[in-house]
Design a protein around this motif. Structure first.
Motif, PDB file in Angstrom:
ATOM      1  N   TYR A  92       0.822  -1.215   0.000  1.00 39.36           N
ATOM      2  CA  TYR A  92       0.000   0.000   0.000  1.00 39.36           C
ATOM      3  C   TYR A  92       0.857   1.266   0.000  1.00 39.36           C
ATOM      4  O   TYR A  92       1.769   1.421   0.809  1.00 39.36           O
ATOM      5  N   ASP A  93       0.537   2.160  -0.920  1.00 40.55           N
ATOM      6  CA  ASP A  93       1.243   3.437  -1.045  1.00 40.55           C
ATOM      7  C   ASP A  93       0.303   4.536  -0.541  1.00 40.55           C
ATOM      8  O   ASP A  93      -0.714   4.834  -1.176  1.00 40.55           O
ATOM      9  N   VAL A  94       0.622   5.113   0.609  1.00 39.54           N
ATOM     10  CA  VAL A  94      -0.271   6.102   1.218  1.00 39.54           C
ATOM     11  C   VAL A  94      -0.394   7.369   0.381  1.00 39.54           C
ATOM     12  O   VAL A  94      -1.383   8.091   0.484  1.00 39.54           O
ATOM     13  N   THR A  95       0.590   7.663  -0.450  1.00 36.98           N
ATOM     14  CA  THR A  95       0.546   8.890  -1.251  1.00 36.98           C
ATOM     15  C   THR A  95      -0.425   8.787  -2.422  1.00 36.98           C
ATOM     16  O   THR A  95      -0.970   9.790  -2.872  1.00 36.98           O
ATOM     17  N   THR A  96      -0.639   7.572  -2.913  1.00 34.82           N
ATOM     18  CA  THR A  96      -1.535   7.383  -4.057  1.00 34.82           C
ATOM     19  C   THR A  96      -2.781   6.564  -3.709  1.00 34.82           C
ATOM     20  O   THR A  96      -3.654   6.386  -4.546  1.00 34.82           O
ATOM     21  N   SER A  97      -2.851   6.072  -2.463  1.00 30.74           N
ATOM     22  CA  SER A  97      -3.973   5.231  -2.021  1.00 30.74           C
ATOM     23  C   SER A  97      -4.148   4.017  -2.931  1.00 30.74           C
ATOM     24  O   SER A  97      -5.267   3.620  -3.261  1.00 30.74           O
ATOM     25  N   SER A  98      -3.040   3.451  -3.354  1.00 34.96           N
ATOM     26  CA  SER A  98      -3.083   2.283  -4.228  1.00 34.96           C
ATOM     27  C   SER A  98      -2.040   1.273  -3.783  1.00 34.96           C
ATOM     28  O   SER A  98      -1.139   1.588  -2.996  1.00 34.96           O
ATOM     29  N   MET A  99      -2.158   0.047  -4.286  1.00 36.24           N
ATOM     30  CA  MET A  99      -1.187  -1.000  -3.987  1.00 36.24           C
ATOM     31  C   MET A  99      -0.291  -1.182  -5.205  1.00 36.24           C
ATOM     32  O   MET A  99      -0.776  -1.506  -6.294  1.00 36.24           O
ATOM     33  N   THR A 100       0.983  -0.938  -5.016  1.00 33.84           N
ATOM     34  CA  THR A 100       1.926  -1.008  -6.133  1.00 33.84           C
ATOM     35  C   THR A 100       3.176  -1.777  -5.721  1.00 33.84           C
ATOM     36  O   THR A 100       3.543  -1.818  -4.551  1.00 33.84           O
ATOM     37  N   ILE A 101       3.811  -2.369  -6.714  1.00 32.13           N
ATOM     38  CA  ILE A 101       5.081  -3.050  -6.491  1.00 32.13           C
ATOM     39  C   ILE A 101       5.954  -2.812  -7.713  1.00 32.13           C
ATOM     40  O   ILE A 101       5.462  -2.772  -8.843  1.00 32.13           O
ATOM     41  N   ARG A 102       7.235  -2.623  -7.482  1.00 33.28           N
ATOM     42  CA  ARG A 102       8.165  -2.307  -8.563  1.00 33.28           C
ATOM     43  C   ARG A 102       9.285  -3.340  -8.613  1.00 33.28           C
ATOM     44  O   ARG A 102       9.810  -3.760  -7.587  1.00 33.28           O
ATOM     45  N   PHE A 103       9.637  -3.717  -9.850  1.00 35.84           N
ATOM     46  CA  PHE A 103      10.737  -4.653 -10.071  1.00 35.84           C
ATOM     47  C   PHE A 103      11.722  -4.024 -11.049  1.00 35.84           C
ATOM     48  O   PHE A 103      11.318  -3.509 -12.097  1.00 35.84           O
ATOM     49  N   ASP A 104      12.993  -4.062 -10.716  1.00 31.63           N
ATOM     50  CA  ASP A 104      14.041  -3.530 -11.581  1.00 31.63           C
ATOM     51  C   ASP A 104      14.831  -4.666 -12.225  1.00 31.63           C
ATOM     52  O   ASP A 104      14.955  -5.757 -11.661  1.00 31.63           O
ATOM     53  N   GLU A 105      15.363  -4.370 -13.416  1.00 29.56           N
ATOM     54  CA  GLU A 105      16.223  -5.324 -14.124  1.00 29.56           C
ATOM     55  C   GLU A 105      15.562  -6.696 -14.298  1.00 29.56           C
ATOM     56  O   GLU A 105      16.155  -7.743 -14.011  1.00 29.56           O
ATOM     57  N   ALA A 179       1.738  -3.675 -10.879  1.00 29.01           N
ATOM     58  CA  ALA A 179       3.131  -4.123 -10.888  1.00 29.01           C
ATOM     59  C   ALA A 179       3.869  -3.399 -12.006  1.00 29.01           C
ATOM     60  O   ALA A 179       3.493  -3.505 -13.175  1.00 29.01           O
ATOM     61  N   THR A 180       4.882  -2.649 -11.634  1.00 29.00           N
ATOM     62  CA  THR A 180       5.699  -1.923 -12.601  1.00 29.00           C
ATOM     63  C   THR A 180       7.039  -2.627 -12.733  1.00 29.00           C
ATOM     64  O   THR A 180       7.741  -2.824 -11.728  1.00 29.00           O
ATOM     65  N   MET A 181       7.370  -3.009 -13.963  1.00 31.34           N
ATOM     66  CA  MET A 181       8.620  -3.734 -14.207  1.00 31.34           C
ATOM     67  C   MET A 181       9.505  -2.950 -15.163  1.00 31.34           C
ATOM     68  O   MET A 181       9.042  -2.526 -16.220  1.00 31.34           O
ATOM     69  N   HIS A 182      10.734  -2.760 -14.783  1.00 31.49           N
ATOM     70  CA  HIS A 182      11.727  -2.152 -15.669  1.00 31.49           C
ATOM     71  C   HIS A 182      12.508  -3.296 -16.290  1.00 31.49           C
ATOM     72  O   HIS A 182      13.308  -3.953 -15.622  1.00 31.49           O
ATOM     73  N   MET A 183      12.228  -3.527 -17.564  1.00 32.64           N
ATOM     74  CA  MET A 183      12.825  -4.668 -18.237  1.00 32.64           C
ATOM     75  C   MET A 183      14.311  -4.430 -18.483  1.00 32.64           C
ATOM     76  O   MET A 183      14.720  -3.320 -18.836  1.00 32.64           O
ATOM     77  N   VAL A 195       7.178  -1.612 -18.095  1.00 28.46           N
ATOM     78  CA  VAL A 195       6.008  -2.412 -18.426  1.00 28.46           C
ATOM     79  C   VAL A 195       5.097  -2.470 -17.208  1.00 28.46           C
ATOM     80  O   VAL A 195       5.568  -2.752 -16.102  1.00 28.46           O
ATOM     81  N   ASP A 196       3.813  -2.188 -17.389  1.00 28.04           N
ATOM     82  CA  ASP A 196       2.854  -2.213 -16.290  1.00 28.04           C
ATOM     83  C   ASP A 196       1.837  -3.338 -16.467  1.00 28.04           C
ATOM     84  O   ASP A 196       1.247  -3.486 -17.544  1.00 28.04           O
TER      85      ASP A 196
END
Length: 286
Positions: A92-105, A179-183, A195-196
């Motif tokens: 949970y991201d309190v700034t956007t009131s959403s659930m997000t996860i990020r993956f690099d590489e 889910a945000t992925m940086h390929m 990629v989202d």
């Protein structure tokens, strides 16, 4: 993009599953046990879950009618309810009131690469475009990658009888996990491809949203994306090595039956201009 998000969500086929049995969690921030009980009582007769984001805790209540009054009997939330709650709370991201996860590489092999017939061997946004012949396989690869990731295994419902915790606020205002992925393609073409994907609670599946990079480069997902409206649209590939994204753009245009006029001049051609007049689209190498 938000409007497109919900249009895509509405168009998805719904899997046959008993989502009506999904437990619903109601919020109570920095609450005492008595205040959490009041929240449960406000929901009426039934089984309810109340969570406190401040303490990352969740409690169950059985609300029943006793004479002319409602009574709430507390119980410890099942282990699978607690696991799902903690997993979602961690995203949970309190700034956007959403659930997000990020993956690099993120480095995954693209469909068909063992046969050497693809532009680039690593999977990136080009393979996920609906225009790509193997996009279904590419998207399923991402789905499995996300499903098996340690931070997201709490979404597995095999131990919960198919049930998945749902927050009360998401019933009227759905907010799927993003889910945000940086390929890991930067070493190939000098650009950072993002990629989202989003997790749809109803289908229990990760779905492709979009793919883009810095500047004006994004991956077209349909013929109309090359020129969304009447007028001129320029797609720049101003990276150290623009050859890969430029070649992929031309390939996508071919799949969309769009002519790309002109010749690629190595070291000079870095952008494509697409123009729409009525329903006709033409693209030109600049």
């Amino acid at each position: 993009m938000k409007k497109l998000f919900w249009m895509m969500l509405a168009a998805l086929p719904m899997q046959a599953m008993a989502n009506g049995d999904d437990p619903i969690a109601y919020k109570c921030y920095y609450c005492t046990p008595a205040e959490m009980e009041d929240v449960a009582l406000a929901q009426g007769v039934g089984r309810h879950y109340v969570y406190d984001y401040a303490s990352r805790s969740i409690m169950g209540f059985e609300v029943a009618q006793a004479g002319g009054n409602l009574v709430a009997n507390p119980f410890k939330a099942e282990s699978w309810v607690d696991r799902q709650f903690r997993g979602m709370a961690a995203l949970y991201d309190v700034t956007t009131s959403s659930m997000t996860i990020r993956f690099d590489e993120v480095k995954l092999l693209a469909p068909g690469t063992e046969h050497g017939r693809e532009i680039g061997r690593m999977l990136w946004g080009h393979h996920l475009s609906a225009l790509h012949p193997d996009h279904a396989e590419a998207r399923e690869t991402i789905h499995r990658y996300l499903t098996e990731h340690p931070e997201l295994v709490f979404l597995d419902t095999t131990t919960s009888g198919g049930r998945l915790l749902k927050f009360a606020h998401s019933i009227e205002n759905p907010a799927p996990i993003l889910a945000t992925m940086h390929m890991g393609e930067e070493f190939l073409w000098g650009g950072r491809m993002r990629v989202d994907f989003y997790f749809d609670h109803a289908t229990r599946h990760w779905h492709f949203l979009d793919a883009k990079a810095g500047g004006s480069y994004f991956v077209q997902n349909s013929r109309d994306d090359f020129a969304p409206a009447e007028g001129r649209f320029t797609f720049d590939h101003h990276y150290n090595r623009p050859e890969l994204p430029l070649a992929a753009f031309i390939e996508r245009a071919g799949w969309a039956s769009l002519p790309v006029h002109g010749e690629v001049v190595p070291g000079k051609t870095r952008s494509v201009r697409c123009e729409r007049t009525t329903d006709d689209i033409q693209c030109y190498l600049d």
